[in-house]
Design an enzyme around this catalytic site. Sequence first.
Site, short mmCIF file in Angstrom:
data_model
loop_
_atom_site.label_atom_id
_atom_site.label_comp_id
_atom_site.label_asym_id
_atom_site.label_seq_id
_atom_site.Cartn_x
_atom_site.Cartn_y
_atom_site.Cartn_z
N ARG A 299 24.14 11.60 9.16
CA ARG A 299 22.66 12.13 9.03
C ARG A 299 21.87 12.44 8.40
O ARG A 299 20.97 13.71 8.91
CB ARG A 299 23.18 12.85 10.91
CG ARG A 299 24.17 12.25 11.98
CD ARG A 299 23.18 12.30 13.30
NE ARG A 299 24.56 11.34 14.16
CZ ARG A 299 24.86 12.26 14.73
NH1 ARG A 299 26.05 13.43 14.66
NH2 ARG A 299 25.50 11.34 15.46
N LYS B 161 9.39 8.76 0.73
CA LYS B 161 9.83 7.44 1.11
C LYS B 161 11.50 7.01 0.81
O LYS B 161 11.46 7.62 -0.73
CB LYS B 161 8.64 6.64 0.61
CG LYS B 161 7.38 6.88 1.23
CD LYS B 161 6.55 5.00 0.84
CE LYS B 161 4.84 5.83 1.94
NZ LYS B 161 4.02 4.28 1.42
N GLU C 277 0.23 2.59 -11.44
CA GLU C 277 -0.24 3.46 -10.20
C GLU C 277 -1.09 4.61 -10.09
O GLU C 277 -1.39 5.44 -10.02
CB GLU C 277 1.96 4.42 -10.06
CG GLU C 277 2.38 2.74 -9.31
CD GLU C 277 1.93 2.57 -7.81
OE1 GLU C 277 1.56 3.20 -7.42
OE2 GLU C 277 3.29 2.35 -6.65
N LYS D 258 -0.60 13.18 -5.82
CA LYS D 258 0.78 12.81 -4.64
C LYS D 258 0.66 14.22 -3.56
O LYS D 258 0.85 13.69 -2.24
CB LYS D 258 1.38 12.05 -5.52
CG LYS D 258 2.58 11.80 -4.06
CD LYS D 258 2.71 10.43 -4.74
CE LYS D 258 3.99 9.50 -3.02
NZ LYS D 258 4.54 8.30 -3.30
N GLU E 151 1.99 8.69 6.71
CA GLU E 151 1.49 8.24 6.91
C GLU E 151 0.69 7.45 7.99
O GLU E 151 0.44 6.07 7.98
CB GLU E 151 2.11 6.41 5.54
CG GLU E 151 1.08 5.85 5.23
CD GLU E 151 1.67 4.80 4.11
OE1 GLU E 151 2.85 5.21 3.72
OE2 GLU E 151 1.60 3.35 4.38
N ARG F 2 -2.57 8.96 3.85
CA ARG F 2 -0.96 8.67 2.42
C ARG F 2 -1.48 7.00 2.49
O ARG F 2 -1.43 6.77 1.67
CB ARG F 2 0.16 9.24 3.28
CG ARG F 2 0.82 8.47 1.72
CD ARG F 2 2.20 9.65 2.58
NE ARG F 2 3.31 8.75 1.55
CZ ARG F 2 4.39 9.39 1.75
NH1 ARG F 2 4.79 11.07 2.79
NH2 ARG F 2 5.09 9.33 0.26
N ASN G 239 -1.71 2.94 -0.70
CA ASN G 239 -1.10 1.93 -0.94
C ASN G 239 -2.42 0.80 -1.06
O ASN G 239 -2.06 -0.18 -1.63
CB ASN G 239 -1.34 1.65 0.51
CG ASN G 239 0.01 2.59 0.80
OD1 ASN G 239 1.60 2.19 0.33
ND2 ASN G 239 0.40 2.16 2.29
N HIS H 36 -1.25 -2.46 -2.98
CA HIS H 36 -0.20 -3.11 -2.03
C HIS H 36 0.10 -4.01 -1.60
O HIS H 36 1.20 -4.48 -1.20
CB HIS H 36 0.52 -1.74 -1.72
CG HIS H 36 1.16 -0.87 -3.02
ND1 HIS H 36 0.34 0.06 -3.95
CD2 HIS H 36 1.94 -0.38 -3.50
CE1 HIS H 36 0.56 0.99 -4.72
NE2 HIS H 36 2.12 0.73 -4.53
N HIS I 164 3.09 -6.15 -2.45
CA HIS I 164 3.89 -5.79 -2.38
C HIS I 164 3.43 -7.72 -2.07
O HIS I 164 5.03 -8.19 -2.00
CB HIS I 164 4.42 -5.84 -0.92
CG HIS I 164 4.78 -4.23 -1.24
ND1 HIS I 164 4.27 -3.53 -0.08
CD2 HIS I 164 5.09 -3.33 -1.84
CE1 HIS I 164 5.08 -2.86 -0.22
NE2 HIS I 164 5.26 -2.45 -2.14
N HIS J 239 6.84 -4.42 -9.88
CA HIS J 239 5.85 -3.78 -8.76
C HIS J 239 4.49 -3.39 -8.90
O HIS J 239 3.68 -3.82 -8.38
CB HIS J 239 6.68 -3.00 -8.22
CG HIS J 239 5.62 -1.62 -6.96
ND1 HIS J 239 6.04 -2.28 -6.14
CD2 HIS J 239 5.24 -0.19 -7.25
CE1 HIS J 239 4.85 -1.37 -4.94
NE2 HIS J 239 5.20 -0.28 -5.44
N1 GLY Z 1 4.19 5.08 -2.75
C1 GLY Z 1 3.55 5.29 -1.74
C2 GLY Z 1 3.51 6.39 -1.18
O1 GLY Z 1 4.57 7.12 -1.29
O2 GLY Z 1 3.29 6.37 0.38
#
Ligand code: GLY
Length: 333
Positions: free
Chosen positions: A113, A135, A177, A213, A223, A227, A231, A234, A238, A251
């Site tokens: 956990r 993330k 990025e 960030k 998010e 946040r 993206n 993305h 993606h 990526h």
């Molecule tokens: N890679 C985007 C984020 O961490 O929200």
Amino acid sequence: MEITVHTKTKDYPVIQERGILKRAAEVIGRQGHVFLVSDSGVPEQWRNILQEQYPDAHMHVFACGEQSKNFDTLKALLEDMLEHHVSRADTVIALGGGVVGDLAGFAAASYMRGIAYVNIPTTTLSQIDSSIGGKTAIDLNGHKNCVGAFWQPDMVLVDTDVLSTLSPRHYSNGLAEAIKEGLVFDEELFSVFEKDDYLEHIDEIIHRCLEIKKNVVEHDEREAGERKLLNFGHTIGHAYESSHGLNEYLHGECVGMGMLAIMENEELKERLRAVLKRLHLPLACDSDPQEVYRMLLNDKKADHDTITIVQVDEIGKGYLQKTDIESLWRKLI
Ligand code: GLY
């Protein structure tokens, strides 16, 4: 340079210092045992530097590449942790790029956990973006980051010396990025890439991205709003990545092409195109648009027929826009 990321679950330091890998154990200085995780893409010289500091610790090394972000690799990692009697008081240390951070982070989030983990990113992509913010995830049936958790690291050590062994392709991949962060938040950062000497500024680029960030994650850890701005590029990116079974483009390459596809302002598109070219990043994806669209329909950011995308009309001023998924079709053809 050190910054502290304050989140609801924990506050943690991000220390950026050339050569810090060599004294990682001293800086980490944790109680309990450590369990090291890396992949075959991390040069042995970096893995050895860490291992020598923890001679009794086991290092779990899995095959590099996005294809490893699956249940089998995760299961093997968790089983190895169990076999080595990793306890709740112990710490996972991840040494590698985004895939290592995602997998080791998710293992740390789910094992018993949740146990502590320290991230030592070794690529531009992970130093600029994925190592902070919590993330963690694996992919599911070709869909990126479909199963995962928010699980903040306890510490992040950024050693830009380790970038010396990165291939030019992977180096530029991560810088996509940083270009994104410049476009969305910081014109000065973007303009660094409009000059040929951008590589001389790598430490400042990474530092600036970490600061951006940190601010975003502190305002919106899960998010719910701001946040999402990270993206940019993305949504389509993606889908490009997934449409090739996650194994043709990298990526950051997909994020670059995704930003170009979604942007509407022709003048900005031209500036972005010139930057991507300078970094030898691809400009257009050769996927079948129907397949890309099929992937878009399964995007995590989609809410049935609508999706929130990020748009940039003025550099440094990205914003969120709700749109019909269907309207994205014309961006693909
Ligand atoms: N890679 C985007 C984020 O961490 O929200």
